[in-house]
Design a protein around this motif. Structure first.
Motif, PDB file in Angstrom:
ATOM      1  N   VAL A 141      18.176  13.351  59.070  1.00  0.00           N
ATOM      2  CA  VAL A 141      18.884  13.405  57.793  1.00  0.00           C
ATOM      3  C   VAL A 141      17.891  13.385  56.632  1.00  0.00           C
ATOM      4  O   VAL A 141      17.979  14.184  55.693  1.00  0.00           O
ATOM      5  CB  VAL A 141      19.883  12.235  57.671  1.00  0.00           C
ATOM      6  CG1 VAL A 141      20.422  12.135  56.242  1.00  0.00           C
ATOM      7  CG2 VAL A 141      21.026  12.403  58.656  1.00  0.00           C
ATOM      8  N   GLY A 142      16.916  12.450  56.678  1.00  0.00           N
ATOM      9  CA  GLY A 142      15.959  12.322  55.586  1.00  0.00           C
ATOM     10  C   GLY A 142      15.056  13.523  55.427  1.00  0.00           C
ATOM     11  O   GLY A 142      14.760  13.948  54.303  1.00  0.00           O
ATOM     12  N   GLN A 143      14.637  14.107  56.557  1.00  0.00           N
ATOM     13  CA  GLN A 143      13.682  15.218  56.500  1.00  0.00           C
ATOM     14  C   GLN A 143      14.360  16.560  56.257  1.00  0.00           C
ATOM     15  O   GLN A 143      13.823  17.406  55.538  1.00  0.00           O
ATOM     16  CB  GLN A 143      12.875  15.283  57.807  1.00  0.00           C
ATOM     17  CG  GLN A 143      11.962  14.084  58.043  1.00  0.00           C
ATOM     18  CD  GLN A 143      10.807  14.019  57.064  1.00  0.00           C
ATOM     19  OE1 GLN A 143      10.362  15.031  56.538  1.00  0.00           O
ATOM     20  NE2 GLN A 143      10.318  12.812  56.807  1.00  0.00           N
ATOM     21  N   PHE A 144      15.544  16.777  56.857  1.00  0.00           N
ATOM     22  CA  PHE A 144      16.155  18.098  56.786  1.00  0.00           C
ATOM     23  C   PHE A 144      17.240  18.215  55.720  1.00  0.00           C
ATOM     24  O   PHE A 144      17.622  19.321  55.358  1.00  0.00           O
ATOM     25  CB  PHE A 144      16.741  18.479  58.151  1.00  0.00           C
ATOM     26  CG  PHE A 144      15.698  18.777  59.185  1.00  0.00           C
ATOM     27  CD1 PHE A 144      15.136  20.044  59.279  1.00  0.00           C
ATOM     28  CD2 PHE A 144      15.248  17.791  60.045  1.00  0.00           C
ATOM     29  CE1 PHE A 144      14.165  20.322  60.227  1.00  0.00           C
ATOM     30  CE2 PHE A 144      14.278  18.062  61.001  1.00  0.00           C
ATOM     31  CZ  PHE A 144      13.727  19.328  61.086  1.00  0.00           C
ATOM     32  N   ILE A 145      17.762  17.086  55.231  1.00  0.00           N
ATOM     33  CA  ILE A 145      18.764  17.147  54.157  1.00  0.00           C
ATOM     34  C   ILE A 145      18.179  16.589  52.868  1.00  0.00           C
ATOM     35  O   ILE A 145      18.348  17.187  51.803  1.00  0.00           O
ATOM     36  CB  ILE A 145      20.049  16.380  54.540  1.00  0.00           C
ATOM     37  CG1 ILE A 145      20.570  16.839  55.915  1.00  0.00           C
ATOM     38  CG2 ILE A 145      21.133  16.626  53.489  1.00  0.00           C
ATOM     39  CD1 ILE A 145      21.808  16.105  56.371  1.00  0.00           C
ATOM     40  N   GLY A 146      17.477  15.421  52.945  1.00  0.00           N
ATOM     41  CA  GLY A 146      16.801  14.927  51.754  1.00  0.00           C
ATOM     42  C   GLY A 146      17.046  13.459  51.467  1.00  0.00           C
ATOM     43  O   GLY A 146      17.826  12.790  52.144  1.00  0.00           O
ATOM     44  N   VAL A 147      16.357  12.961  50.431  1.00  0.00           N
ATOM     45  CA  VAL A 147      16.425  11.553  50.067  1.00  0.00           C
ATOM     46  C   VAL A 147      17.830  11.163  49.636  1.00  0.00           C
ATOM     47  O   VAL A 147      18.303  10.064  49.925  1.00  0.00           O
ATOM     48  CB  VAL A 147      15.409  11.243  48.943  1.00  0.00           C
ATOM     49  CG1 VAL A 147      15.631   9.840  48.380  1.00  0.00           C
ATOM     50  CG2 VAL A 147      13.984  11.363  49.477  1.00  0.00           C
TER      51      VAL A 147
END
Length: 453
Positions: A42-48
């Protein structure tokens, strides 16, 4: 001893507790690893912002899921006692009543949760830029609550019979499934946080089916039509055991939601930093929950068998093992925490650096207080196994008071740094209460095995 069960009323307490806890630890580690992978995806592919959305609903999810899981955990106390007393008929009736009660409680909880989701997120001051993602993620998980409840009930029944291997295998199966579906739904189909939630629900459903297959093969759980006839007195007794555990989780989660609301007021970078560390919270307590289940089953079986001295011996052994384990895990987190937290953080360099600093400082504070958390689990579980669910409930109230008190008052005195100490303060307050009551109750247990209480 029947197939798929384990008698904890005979043998060396420390060895029994450890052999029971190790498969649970492995299962919990696997569970936490797939939570880490899920969060990293989620953090790497969608964002903060997506990462912050998961964190914004974390305590709300604990409120809903903890309510259901609390009832199933409370129900299993009587299951362990009936098994220890070799009351096979009572054991089967206890299991069927637990199934019926869990179904009704889950349905009611799911309806209330779906209807109250948006108002609660507004009340928690969820930032607008992550609000809809928080809603989407929560709705999918709430919609799949029966899968979560079913797995937790069957796993609790199995653990109460001394079987910690099946929940481990179910967790392994769920972990692999969840990771593969995360990659498919989030990376492949671009379904966002809803895809991550759907992967979790489907993985929980698979673990439920696996546990069900095993339960159906255990001879002492071979159910007849007579076993399915509800007994009012039995249902009331189960509710008296389950309600305090569920309410304890609710009280703890309400405190957490207040904390989350305060953190939300500091902006989404703080939310993201706390989220990253909270995703490691499970690794911090991974052995604590395992020792807890082990001690609860051990105490329940030995109480049913009237082996009172073994309860005292086992709790001492678990407390010592818990302190040593907590120190080892805390040290590992202090040394490796930054590297692990980087897995969750992506985006603009300045924002990512701020999130990482917030997350690591919070992780360090919790790591130093970890031995207190482990003792909390040991004493709480020993009391629950002995049939005392009121004191753990009161310990949840103590957690609420100290968690909310610290998060509201300490920042006024020392600034934003005060946000980070709420968890440690809550653990300490609860642990002191639980330890005091446990030793008071243990001293009043008969010193000769076989006596009536």
């Amino acid at each position: 001893m029947a197939q798929g069960t384990k008698d904890m009323t005979e043998g060396r307490p420390a060895g029994l507790l450890l052999s029971f806890a190790v498969p649970l630890m492995i299962g919990n580690i696997v569970q936490q690893l797939y939570i880490i992978v899920d969060t990293a995806i989620v953090g790497q592919f969608i964002g903060v912002e997506a990462l912050a959305a998961l964190g914004a609903v974390e305590w709300l999810l604990f409120l809903v899921q903890g309510c259901v899981a609390g009832f199933t955990q409370g129900f299993s106390i009587l299951t362990a006692q009936r098994f220890g007393a070799e009351d096979t008929g009572g054991l089967r009736r206890c299991c069927t009543a637990s199934l019926l009660l869990t179904g009704g409680i889950t349905l009611l909880t799911m309806i209330i949760s779906l209807l109250g989701l948006r108002p609660v997120l507004r009340f928690m001051r969820t930032p607008e830029n992550i609000f809809e993602d928080a809603v989407s993620y929560s709705m999918v998980l709430f919609g799949g609550l029966f899968a979560y409840a079913g797995y937790n009930l069957l796993a609790s029944i199995l653990r109460s019979l001394g079987n910690s291997r099946t929940p481990l295998l179910a967790m392994l199966l769920a972990a692999i499934t969840n990771i593969l579906l995360d990659l498919l739904f989030v990376v492949g189909f671009h379904w966002g946080v809803a895809g991550a939630a759907l992967a979790t629900v489907l993985a929980q459903a698979l673990s439920l089916l696996f546990c069900l297959m095993v339960v159906r093969r255990i001879p002492v759980l071979s159910l007849s039509a007579e076993d399915w006839r509800p007994q009012k007195s039995l249902c009331l007794r189960l509710l008296r055991l389950g309600f305090p555990v569920a309410f304890q989780n609710i009280v703890i989660s309400v405190g957490g939601m207040v904390v989350q609301a305060v953190i939300n007021g500091f902006g989404f970078l703080y939310v993201a930093g706390f989220t990253a560390t909270n995703k490691l919270y499970g690794l911090l307590e991974v052995a604590a929950t395992s020792f807890g289940f082990s001690v609860a089953t051990y105490s329940g079986q030995n109480l049913g068998a009237r082996r009172y001295n073994r309860i005292r011996q086992g709790t001492r052994s678990a407390a010592l093992m818990g302190i040593v384990t907590a120190a080892a895990i805390g040290t590992a987190m202090l040394l490796l925490g930054r590297q692990i937290l980087r897995l969750f953080v992506s985006g603009e360099a300045g924002e990512a650096a701020q999130v990482l600093e917030i997350a690591y400082f919070y992780l360090a504070i919790m790591s130093y207080g970890l031995p207190v958390l482990y003792l909390l689990y040991v004493y709480r579980s020993a009391l629950q196994g002995m049939g005392d669910t009121l004191t753990p409930l009161l310990s949840g109230v103590a957690e609420l008071i100290f968690r909310v008190g610290v998060i509201l008052l300490l920042p006024l005195a020392v600034g934003e740094i005060g946000l980070f100490f709420a968890e440690d303060a809550a653990w300490l307050a609860a642990a002191i209460l639980l330890a005091a009551v446990y030793y008071w109750r243990a001293a009043r247990l008969p010193h000769t095995d076989g006596e009536e209480l």
